[in-house]
Every structure is written in structure tokens, then in C-alpha cells.
Write an enzyme that holds these catalytic residues in place. Structure first.
Site, PDB file in Angstrom:
ATOM      1  N   GLY A 236      -3.397   4.779   4.205  1.00  0.00           N
ATOM      2  CA  GLY A 236      -4.632   4.836   4.972  1.00  0.00           C
ATOM      3  C   GLY A 236      -5.257   3.463   5.120  1.00  0.00           C
ATOM      4  O   GLY A 236      -4.821   2.493   4.498  1.00  0.00           O
ATOM      5  N   CYS A 264       0.812   3.355  -0.769  1.00  0.00           N
ATOM      6  CA  CYS A 264      -0.121   2.411  -0.148  1.00  0.00           C
ATOM      7  C   CYS A 264      -1.578   2.699  -0.541  1.00  0.00           C
ATOM      8  O   CYS A 264      -1.953   2.466  -1.682  1.00  0.00           O
ATOM      9  CB  CYS A 264       0.076   2.394   1.356  1.00  0.00           C
ATOM     10  SG  CYS A 264      -0.494   0.851   2.118  1.00  0.00           S
ATOM     11  N   GLN A 268      -3.336   2.704  -4.299  1.00  0.00           N
ATOM     12  CA  GLN A 268      -4.542   1.975  -4.683  1.00  0.00           C
ATOM     13  C   GLN A 268      -5.602   2.906  -5.263  1.00  0.00           C
ATOM     14  O   GLN A 268      -6.275   2.572  -6.250  1.00  0.00           O
ATOM     15  CB  GLN A 268      -5.078   1.215  -3.467  1.00  0.00           C
ATOM     16  CG  GLN A 268      -4.138   0.136  -2.967  1.00  0.00           C
ATOM     17  CD  GLN A 268      -4.495  -0.397  -1.592  1.00  0.00           C
ATOM     18  OE1 GLN A 268      -5.434   0.086  -0.956  1.00  0.00           O
ATOM     19  NE2 GLN A 268      -3.741  -1.375  -1.115  1.00  0.00           N
ATOM     20  N   ASN A 306       2.522  -2.652   4.686  1.00  0.00           N
ATOM     21  CA  ASN A 306       1.333  -2.779   5.526  1.00  0.00           C
ATOM     22  C   ASN A 306       0.104  -2.567   4.655  1.00  0.00           C
ATOM     23  O   ASN A 306      -0.340  -1.442   4.460  1.00  0.00           O
ATOM     24  CB  ASN A 306       1.348  -1.762   6.659  1.00  0.00           C
ATOM     25  CG  ASN A 306      -0.011  -1.653   7.344  1.00  0.00           C
ATOM     26  OD1 ASN A 306      -0.807  -2.590   7.304  1.00  0.00           O
ATOM     27  ND2 ASN A 306      -0.285  -0.520   7.945  1.00  0.00           N
ATOM     28  N   GLY A 308      -3.715  -4.758   3.320  1.00  0.00           N
ATOM     29  CA  GLY A 308      -4.552  -5.947   3.223  1.00  0.00           C
ATOM     30  C   GLY A 308      -5.259  -6.055   1.892  1.00  0.00           C
ATOM     31  O   GLY A 308      -5.916  -7.061   1.610  1.00  0.00           O
ATOM     32  N   HIS A 348       6.024   1.080   1.859  1.00  0.00           N
ATOM     33  CA  HIS A 348       6.232   2.302   2.642  1.00  0.00           C
ATOM     34  C   HIS A 348       7.702   2.711   2.621  1.00  0.00           C
ATOM     35  O   HIS A 348       8.484   2.279   3.482  1.00  0.00           O
ATOM     36  CB  HIS A 348       5.767   2.087   4.089  1.00  0.00           C
ATOM     37  CG  HIS A 348       4.292   2.098   4.254  1.00  0.00           C
ATOM     38  ND1 HIS A 348       3.597   3.218   4.688  1.00  0.00           N
ATOM     39  CD2 HIS A 348       3.359   1.145   4.022  1.00  0.00           C
ATOM     40  CE1 HIS A 348       2.300   2.946   4.724  1.00  0.00           C
ATOM     41  NE2 HIS A 348       2.137   1.692   4.331  1.00  0.00           N
ATOM     42  N   GLU A 350       9.004   5.435   3.523  1.00  0.00           N
ATOM     43  CA  GLU A 350       9.359   6.264   4.670  1.00  0.00           C
ATOM     44  C   GLU A 350       9.686   5.454   5.913  1.00  0.00           C
ATOM     45  O   GLU A 350      10.275   5.975   6.869  1.00  0.00           O
ATOM     46  CB  GLU A 350       8.208   7.233   4.998  1.00  0.00           C
ATOM     47  CG  GLU A 350       7.100   6.677   5.861  1.00  0.00           C
ATOM     48  CD  GLU A 350       6.231   5.626   5.171  1.00  0.00           C
ATOM     49  OE1 GLU A 350       5.508   4.908   5.860  1.00  0.00           O
ATOM     50  OE2 GLU A 350       6.280   5.543   3.923  1.00  0.00           O
TER      51      GLU A 350
END
Length: 374
Positions: A236, A264, A268, A306, A308, A348, A350
Site C-alpha cells: 500500500g 511491503c 512495515q 516499490n 519509499g 514484491h 508476486e
């Protein structure tokens, strides 16, 4: 061609041409190093409120099709490419990238030196920026970039999460017969939608897991009432430290014996539930070529990433083991709880950027779920 600019909050201006819709847009400017998968990137909810720069110069040559959408809509606020493809050539193509962006109202920029932009972001960090192709002045674009609130401290999960529970049983798309497979379901998993990519659900279904997709604000009691064999925490967008309600729920859930797997943002949030903290990276990890070391086996995986934000390892609580690390900067890429079927990764698995190195993580989760069910 219509002229367009990119104005970064630090004052740097790039000049090029309009690509996609004509207008202006503001967001956090970031970059992705993947050579393929531009449609999957543009529709990944994790990129909400970001302007995506593709480092690979030639983008759009395989067109667009409905099967490669990772969500119902385009997630990015803007798109930057060096050289849009003039010809679309692929038997699965259903449209042209530039026309599709126009239809979706996504403002883009082409014809700039994307290498120079990426080097600037690498040296100075990700920052707010404005793409303008509607005649907006440099001064007004700079002012808009500097006034925008940015991503830190914002809960974007609540913005992109689903609003009601839904069910998923569809397996992965197979190119050999150009169809989705319908696997036989043998277990039940509840998946928190923090902004999930559809391919994650495909991967779970491939392994016989019927998925109940629930909104990010679903309580632990509501999840347990669904009697799941496993719990999945999705990817997300935004700042994980702003999603405290999900952290509280996860903390309740991991107190039990149900297997939990996070990816991801899910990684976190799980980390925060375990007592770790998160921080914003200088320019993030985004691409399909990131090497990660599995500290438990010594093996290296080439991963798709992906994010930040990242998990800090300054104070790792007892009972938590760091299992994976980035070979680019040593940041945490995975962890597990000792003595429990609870684990997560920052990357990721997947996405399969070419290598399928990380597929074993879904197999591991399936084994945990099946063992718990038995």
C-alpha cells in the site's frame, strides 16, 4: 507538440513535451528502473500521489490491456518518459499508452533527459514536483510544488483501501492458453487491503487459498469471526507511521496462532506491531533488479521493489529475527517472529520481474496455512 515542464521543489526545471493528458499535476517525483511492466507500475496503488519517472528510455511499445491492470484505476499522479513508443506491437495489446493516459486524465511529460532527472533525485532525494503542459508559468509551478503537503505523515491507505468485503478465487493469467486458471480452493485467508496489487491475490489463489479481502480498518474481532486459516497483510501507499489503527489490529492478531504473511506496507505495519519503527528513504527502492540476501540461507534473490519507507533495525526486539537485507544499502527486507508462523518481506514476490526467485514465499505461507488448518 505541446510544450511541458517539470518543476521540482528545489528549483530545478526540466523542459519537454506533453504526454498523455494536457493539464497540470503535483506529486512526489520518484523513479523506477524496471525495463518492462509499465502498466503494472502505473496501476499499482502503492504509487498513489507519486509522479513516476521511467529510467528505461523506450516506454509503451507493448501497449495496454485489461488483464495487466493491478487495480481498477491508474494510481500515479503523473508519468515521465524519455521516448514514448511510436508503434504499439503486441498480440495482447488493446490500446496505446499515450491515448490511455489521456482517457484516464493522467498528465505526463516526455522528451526530457530522464538520466539527468534520476541522477538529481539520487543526489538530492525524492521531492515534490509539478508537471504542467497547460501554460502554467515556472514560478507558479514551483510555488505549487513547494506548497504541496507531500507523503510523510499521511494515511493514504485509508484512501485506496476497499470499502467492503469481497471474495477472490481467480488464479494467475497463463499466456499459453491466454486465460485465468481456476484453482481448487482448500483453505481460507483473510487479506487486508492496504492498497493491494491484484497479482498477489492471483498468487494466493494459485495455492488453493480462497481470499476474503477486507478494508484496512477491519478490526481483529471482525477478522477472527471469519474463521480464517491465515492472514495476509498487503502492500500500500504512504507513510506506515500514519496507519496506527492497522498496527493495533495486527498486534492483536499476531498474539494468536494464525499464520500471518506481510508484503511491503504489510511488512512495515507488522514491524511496527512488533515494536520496530519506520523511516523515509532518501529516494526509495523501485525497480525489478534489486538484489536481496536471505540471511537464513545465504541465497541471493533478484527482486521487484516499490517502497519509499523502510523498517529501522536500530532496536530489534527479542523474538524478532531479521531474515532478508538489501545488498544495495543493507536496509531490512524481511523478518520473522521466532516460534510463530509470522513473517514478512519488504519487496514484491508476486511481481516476478523476470526471475521467479521469490515465489517460495507464497509456498511457505501456503504450507503454514495448510498446517494450521490440519
Amino acid at each position: 507538440m505541446t510544450e511541458a515542464i517539470l518543476a521540482l521543489a528545489d528549483g530545478r526545471i526540466f523542459r519537454g513535451h506533453a504526454f498523455g493528458a494536457v493539464g497540470h499535476t503535483v506529486g512526489e517525483v520518484c523513479f523506477n528502473t524496471s525495463l518492462t511492466g509499465y502498466q503494472e507500475i502505473l496501476t499499482d496503488p502503492s504509487y498513489t500521489d507519486q509522479i513516476m519517472t521511467f529510467t528505461y528510455p523506450h516506454i509503451g511499445n507493448v501497449g495496454i490491456n485489461a488483464d495487466d491492470m493491478e487495480s481498477a484505476d491508474v494510481a500515479v499522479r503523473g508519468c515521465i518518459v524519455r521516448a514514448p513508443a511510436r508503434i504499439t506491437s503486441n498480440y495482447r495489446s488493446e490500446g496505446d499508452l499515450a491515448e490511455w493516459l489521456q482517457q484516464q486524465g493522467i498528465v505526463g511529460l516526455s522528451g526530457i533527459d530522464t538520466r539527468a532527472l534520476v541522477r538529481h533525485l539520487r543526489d538530492h532525494g525524492a521531492q515534490n514536483g509539478v508537471i504542467a503542459s497547460d501554460g502554467m508559468s515556472d514560478a507558479d509551478a514551483l510555488a505549487m510544488a513547494r506548497a504541496w503537503e507531500g507523503l510523510e505523515g499521511r494515511d493514504l491507505v485509508g484512501q485506496v483501501s476497499c470499502k467492503q468485503v469481497s471474495e477472490w478465487q481467480q488464479g494467475s493469467f497463463h499466456l499459453d492458453d491466454v486465460s485465468y486458471h481456476e484453482p481448487r480452493m482448500n483453505s481460507h485467508v483473510v487479506a487486508f487491503d492496504f492498497g493491494c496489487k491484484r497479482n498477489i491475490f492471483h498468487k494466493l489463489a494459485d495455492r488453493g487459498m480462497q481470499v476474503s479481502i477486507v478494508p484496512a480498518g477491519t478490526t481483529a474481532a471482525e477478522v477472527l469471526a471469519m474463521n480464517p486459516d491465515g492472514i495476509f497483510l498487503s502492500n500500500g501507499p504512504g507513510d506506515p507511521s500514519a496507519v496506527g489503527y492497522a498496527v493495533d489490529t495486527i498486534r492483536e492478531l499476531i498474539a494468536g496462532d494464525i499464520p500471518v504473511f506481510g508484503i511491503c506496507m504489510g511488512h512495515q505495519l507488522l514491524s511496527q506491531a512488533l515494536g520496530l519503527s519506520t523511516f523515509k528513504l532518501k529516494f526509495g527502492h523501485r525497480g525489478g533488479n534489486h538484489p536481496v540476501k536471505d540471511e537464513t540461507t545465504g541465497k541471493i534473490e533478484i527482486t521487484s521493489q516499490n517502497h519509499g519507507f523502510a523498517v529501522s533495525d536500530d532496536a530489534v526486539p527479542a523474538g524478532v529475527e531479521i531474515t532478508h537485507r538489501s545488498l544495495f544499502d543493507g536496509t531490512v527486507e524481511g523478518l520473522r517472529v521466532t516460534g510463530k508462523s509470522v513473517f514478512s518481506v519488504q519487496y514484491h514476490p508476486e511481481a516476478s520481474p523476470g526471475p521467479h526467485d521469490s515465489d517460495y514465499l507464497f509456498d511457505r505461507f501456503a504450507e503454514m496455512v495448510n498446517a494450521a488448518r490440519a
